[in-house]
Design a protein around this motif. Structure first.
Motif, PDB file in Angstrom:
ATOM      1  N   MET A 108      -9.733  12.979 -61.985  1.00 32.25           N
ATOM      2  CA  MET A 108      -8.520  13.781 -61.895  1.00 32.25           C
ATOM      3  C   MET A 108      -8.217  14.070 -60.425  1.00 32.25           C
ATOM      4  N   ARG A 109      -6.980  13.800 -59.998  1.00 30.78           N
ATOM      5  CA  ARG A 109      -6.596  14.109 -58.620  1.00 30.78           C
ATOM      6  C   ARG A 109      -6.239  15.583 -58.506  1.00 30.78           C
ATOM      7  N   ALA A 110      -6.665  16.168 -57.392  1.00 35.47           N
ATOM      8  CA  ALA A 110      -6.468  17.603 -57.204  1.00 35.47           C
ATOM      9  C   ALA A 110      -6.374  17.922 -55.722  1.00 35.47           C
ATOM     10  N   ALA A 111      -5.782  19.066 -55.411  1.00 38.52           N
ATOM     11  CA  ALA A 111      -5.785  19.634 -54.062  1.00 38.52           C
ATOM     12  C   ALA A 111      -6.827  20.743 -54.055  1.00 38.52           C
ATOM     13  N   TYR A 112      -7.835  20.629 -53.177  1.00 40.49           N
ATOM     14  CA  TYR A 112      -8.958  21.559 -53.258  1.00 40.49           C
ATOM     15  C   TYR A 112      -9.526  21.840 -51.871  1.00 40.49           C
ATOM     16  N   ILE A 113     -10.350  22.883 -51.825  1.00 38.59           N
ATOM     17  CA  ILE A 113     -11.062  23.224 -50.596  1.00 38.59           C
ATOM     18  C   ILE A 113     -12.552  23.286 -50.895  1.00 38.59           C
ATOM     19  N   GLU A 114     -13.350  23.075 -49.865  1.00 40.90           N
ATOM     20  CA  GLU A 114     -14.800  23.176 -49.998  1.00 40.90           C
ATOM     21  C   GLU A 114     -15.325  24.500 -49.486  1.00 40.90           C
ATOM     22  N   ARG A 115     -14.461  25.250 -48.778  1.00 37.87           N
ATOM     23  CA  ARG A 115     -14.790  26.595 -48.316  1.00 37.87           C
ATOM     24  C   ARG A 115     -13.473  27.240 -47.869  1.00 37.87           C
ATOM     25  N   PRO A 116     -13.373  28.571 -47.872  1.00 40.52           N
ATOM     26  CA  PRO A 116     -12.157  29.222 -47.378  1.00 40.52           C
ATOM     27  C   PRO A 116     -11.890  28.856 -45.929  1.00 40.52           C
ATOM     28  N   GLY A 117     -10.611  28.662 -45.605  1.00 40.55           N
ATOM     29  CA  GLY A 117     -10.260  28.286 -44.243  1.00 40.55           C
ATOM     30  C   GLY A 117      -8.780  28.005 -44.107  1.00 40.55           C
ATOM     31  N   PRO A 118      -8.388  27.295 -43.044  1.00 37.31           N
ATOM     32  CA  PRO A 118      -6.975  27.042 -42.761  1.00 37.31           C
ATOM     33  C   PRO A 118      -6.374  26.019 -43.718  1.00 37.31           C
ATOM     34  N   ALA A 119      -5.052  25.937 -43.701  1.00 34.38           N
ATOM     35  CA  ALA A 119      -4.341  25.003 -44.578  1.00 34.38           C
ATOM     36  C   ALA A 119      -4.763  23.568 -44.329  1.00 34.38           C
ATOM     37  N   ALA A 120      -5.106  23.249 -43.101  1.00 32.04           N
ATOM     38  CA  ALA A 120      -5.502  21.880 -42.771  1.00 32.04           C
ATOM     39  C   ALA A 120      -6.780  21.452 -43.479  1.00 32.04           C
ATOM     40  N   ASP A 121      -7.536  22.418 -44.029  1.00 26.86           N
ATOM     41  CA  ASP A 121      -8.784  22.093 -44.722  1.00 26.86           C
ATOM     42  C   ASP A 121      -8.576  21.720 -46.188  1.00 26.86           C
ATOM     43  N   ILE A 122      -7.347  21.785 -46.682  1.00 30.56           N
ATOM     44  CA  ILE A 122      -7.088  21.392 -48.071  1.00 30.56           C
ATOM     45  C   ILE A 122      -7.245  19.878 -48.194  1.00 30.56           C
ATOM     46  N   LEU A 123      -8.060  19.465 -49.127  1.00 29.48           N
ATOM     47  CA  LEU A 123      -8.338  18.055 -49.371  1.00 29.48           C
ATOM     48  C   LEU A 123      -7.603  17.580 -50.613  1.00 29.48           C
ATOM     49  N   ILE A 124      -7.263  16.296 -50.638  1.00 28.08           N
ATOM     50  CA  ILE A 124      -6.663  15.663 -51.812  1.00 28.08           C
ATOM     51  C   ILE A 124      -7.603  14.556 -52.259  1.00 28.08           C
ATOM     52  N   GLY A 125      -8.044  14.631 -53.490  1.00 34.42           N
ATOM     53  CA  GLY A 125      -8.969  13.613 -53.957  1.00 34.42           C
ATOM     54  C   GLY A 125      -9.299  13.769 -55.418  1.00 34.42           C
TER      55      GLY A 125
END
Length: 324
Positions: free
Chosen positions: A1-18
């Motif tokens: 499933m594709r999702a927008a996610y983070i691995e830790r709280p932080g800036p918008a640039a840390d949002i991953l797509i995968g």
């Protein structure tokens, strides 16, 4: 499933797509195929860590969705596969978010979308409208005939506040820029004052000679020193923005007139309060009384950019619609 996610709280640039493992509903959950989601200020607070809440990592961002029921847990009654539904309370307090191809929603946080309502329209107003309902009626205890002042009446939450208060029979005074005055009036405001006017407090006092019953500042300036004096006896200020402000509180004018200052954040709303708000939101959606002024369609891959644009003030009233 594709999702927008983070691995830790932080800036918008840390949002991953995968790709993440597809979610599975528990006994009282509903699996939803997400048709549309959006980005609200609260999403940026959760993602950045500014609003502290339990986050399962990796954490799918996003709070709101409109979608179709894909599967229900064995303890779920009342929902069938294929039904259009919505939720506006994912993505915090241990729940994964909505910015994905699928999401699991607890059944007590899921509501049917009224027939004929466009999912892309609905998803942009669910959170602001529910926030407005709870601020006005649960915390503000608004009654018909009372006077409401909405500071920032042309914004996302402000637009919903004006519409809901006017529909409930309140006398609504909005502050907004002059270019937004007609929008506020069409939405139900009886009076619109220029928020930039240097004598705004005096104008509000003149416009509300019997005092203000409920005052809401969507911009979060929280200028309580002047606002408290505008209130009628037993008037209420509902605080719903501006967490970093440190206003002066005129205590005497507050307690000597039975006035109240009430804090409110939708993240602490109970499931019963959210369901109460949802009934009104659905009724207003079905009547065509809730709609965004302008939308910005974006793909799932642009969720990080949407967060950045919102934080930088670049959306300017536009509401993002993301279709996973």
């Amino acid at each position: 499933m594709r999702a927008a996610y983070i691995e830790r709280p932080g800036p918008a640039a840390d949002i991953l797509i995968g790709d993440l493992p597809a979610p599975h509903p528990g006994p009282t959950d509903v699996l939803v195929d997400v048709l549309a989601t959006t980005v609200n200020p609260v999403d940026t607070f959760v993602r950045s860590g500014a609003y502290r809440t339990t986050l399962p990592l990796p954490f799918v961002v996003g709070r709101d969705l409109v979608g179709r029921v894909a599967e229900t847990g064995p303890g779920v009654a009342g929902f069938r596969a294929g039904e259009l539904v919505w939720c506006n309370s994912l993505g915090h307090d241990g729940r994964q978010g909505s910015a994905a191809e699928q999401a699991v929603v607890p059944v007590d946080r899921l509501y049917r979308l009224p027939a004929g309502v466009d999912p892309a329209t609905a998803v942009t107003v669910l959170h602001p409208a529910a926030t407005a309902y709870l601020a006005l009626f649960v915390h503000g205890r608004l009654r018909p005939g009372e006077t409401v002042v909405v500071a920032g009446g042309a914004g996302n939450v402000g637009t919903s506040l004006v519409a809901l208060a006017a529909t409930a029979g309140a006398h609504v005074v909005a502050t907004a820029s002059t270019v937004d005055a007609d929008h506020c009036r069409r939405n139900g405001a009886a009076e619109v004052l220029d928020y930039r006017a240097p004598d705004l407090t005096d104008r509000l006092r003149s416009t509300c000679p019997d005092g203000v019953d409920v005052y809401l500042d969507t911009a979060g300036r929280n200028e309580l020193e002047s606002v408290i004096d505008l209130l009628a006896p037993r008037g209420r200020v509902v605080l719903l923005a501006g967490g970093a402000t440190r206003p002066v509180l005129p205590v005497g004018a507050l307690y000597q007139n039975d006035r109240a200052v009430i804090g409110f954040v939708i993240s602490r709303a109970t499931v019963d309060e959210l369901a109460e708000a949802a009934r009104t939101v659905n009724r207003m959606l079905a009547a065509g009384r809730l709609a965004p002024r302008e939308t910005l369609p974006l793909p799932l891959s642009a969720v990080g950019e949407a967060h950045r644009m919102l934080e930088q003030g670049e959306l300017r009233g536009r509401r993002v619609v993301i279709r996973p």
